[in-house]
Design an enzyme around this catalytic site. Structure first.
Site, mmCIF file in Angstrom:
data_model
loop_
_atom_site.group_PDB
_atom_site.id
_atom_site.type_symbol
_atom_site.label_atom_id
_atom_site.label_comp_id
_atom_site.label_asym_id
_atom_site.label_seq_id
_atom_site.Cartn_x
_atom_site.Cartn_y
_atom_site.Cartn_z
ATOM 1 N N ARG A 163 0.825 -1.212 0.000
ATOM 2 C CA ARG A 163 0.000 0.000 0.000
ATOM 3 C C ARG A 163 0.860 1.263 0.000
ATOM 4 O O ARG A 163 0.478 2.295 0.553
ATOM 5 C CB ARG A 163 -0.945 0.017 1.217
ATOM 6 N N SER A 235 -11.474 -0.979 3.283
ATOM 7 C CA SER A 235 -10.588 -1.383 4.384
ATOM 8 C C SER A 235 -9.918 -0.149 4.976
ATOM 9 O O SER A 235 -9.186 0.551 4.276
ATOM 10 C CB SER A 235 -9.534 -2.365 3.874
ATOM 11 N N GLU A 331 -4.974 2.653 6.435
ATOM 12 C CA GLU A 331 -4.736 2.619 4.994
ATOM 13 C C GLU A 331 -5.311 3.892 4.376
ATOM 14 O O GLU A 331 -4.802 4.392 3.376
ATOM 15 C CB GLU A 331 -5.413 1.378 4.399
#
Length: 335
Positions: A163, A235, A331
């Protein structure tokens, strides 16, 4: 077109009611260059916004938001085994996945139904079900917002990680991604080692990319709330990476802990499991809540402020650290 004091509510999937001092939207690279040449104000804060599916605006943005609506998918090179494709940054990511799957091209099928744009896929290095965008990206085209320099970043120069990418650094944020190039494959193996993909896929009469995409979309639709109905950013937390030693110690205490092998001898722990195991599904602070079906998702119940969501996230982080000795990080990007 440049808008002043522009509402960003429809441009972030949390549905937070905030505004930008200036908002510029472009459909062609020429329009972007014209804006950067004549209207860009380098003294103001600057942010490039994709689909708004991975951001949380914690306040009004006192600068310029640039938003791509550029379209285009072009095959630039083809061999017996591969297809190289150049995609405009403003293309909806899942539209591109559907395009590839319809042509039986392997490489991004497990990333079906991830919200956002193609440009953002390179910034975030999106991933799901054991697959990441970086595995297929071969180049990223970008324009420097101050010098107008056109640069093509190779995959190596993009600095992809979990990520992560170079485009999240302060220096590279000065580049506006205009196109992303992907290398897709005419033949490949189905990646089924995450969740219950293997079981569901093996039960299908037709085992092809279309079937796999259908299964993944179905799973995501069952587990994840539709942001058009319930504000969320998918998420919210990254899956933490821990050492093998720490994992062994954790597994002794929590035998059912969900985990995956990672690089450099590390172990990736499912953050959703950590949160769920604490009984936090449905846990609420103000108008923000942990989704009742997927513990990794924080939702706006309809009245949440950005402060509610931040407070909820911080409380989850605190409880996870206290219970497991593991730090989890968002995230979602706070702006």
């Amino acid at each position: 077109m440049i808008h002043e004091n522009y509402s960003l509510k429809k441009h972030n999937t949390f549905g937070i009611d905030c505004s930008a001092r200036y908002f510029f939207e472009y459909t062609t690279t020429a329009e972007l260059h014209d804006f950067l040449r004549h209207d860009f104000q380098p003294t103001l804060p600057f942010f490039i916004l994709g689909g708004g599916s991975n951001v949380l605006f914690t306040n009004d943005f006192a600068g310029t938001i640039v938003h791509a609506r550029s379209k285009g998918i072009e095959i630039t090179r083809e061999t017996n085994k591969t297809v190289r494709v150049r995609v405009a940054a403003g293309e909806v990511w899942d539209d591109f996945v559907a395009w590839a799957v319809d042509r039986n091209l392997f490489g991004i099928e497990n990333l079906s139904l991830i919200p956002g744009t193609v440009g953002a896929s390179a910034v975030q290095n999106i991933g799901a079900y054991g697959m990441e965008a970086a595995q297929s990206i071969v180049a990223v085209h970008a324009a420097h917002v101050e010098t107008l320099e056109q640069k093509i970043f190779s995959a190596e120069e993009c600095g992809f990680g979990y990520r992560e990418s170079i485009f999240k650094t302060e220096q590279a944020r000065k580049y506006c991604i205009t196109e992303v190039e992907f290398l897709l494959h005419k033949q490949g193996e189905f990646l089924l080692n995450y969740g219950d993909l293997q079981q569901q896929f093996s039960q299908q009469t037709e085992q092809n990319l279309q079937t796999l995409r259908y299964i993944i979309c179905d799973i995501r639709n069952q587990k994840l709330p539709n942001p058009e109905i319930t504000g969320n950013a998918g998420s919210f937390f990254k899956n933490p990476l821990i050492s093998q030693k720490q994992f062994v110690e954790l597994q002794q205490k929590f035998p059912t802990i969900v985990h995956y092998k990672a690089e450099n001898g590390q172990v990736k722990i499912a953050a959703g499991w950590l949160i769920d195991n604490l009984g936090l599904k449905g846990f609420r602070m103000g108008g923000a809540q942990v989704h009742t079906q997927q513990a990794l998702v924080l939702i706006n119940t309809g009245t949440a402020t950005a402060a509610d969501i931040v407070q909820l996230a911080e409380e989850i982080q605190r409880q996870v650290l206290q219970a497991y000795g593991v730090e989890i990080s968002p995230e979602v990007l706070y702006i």
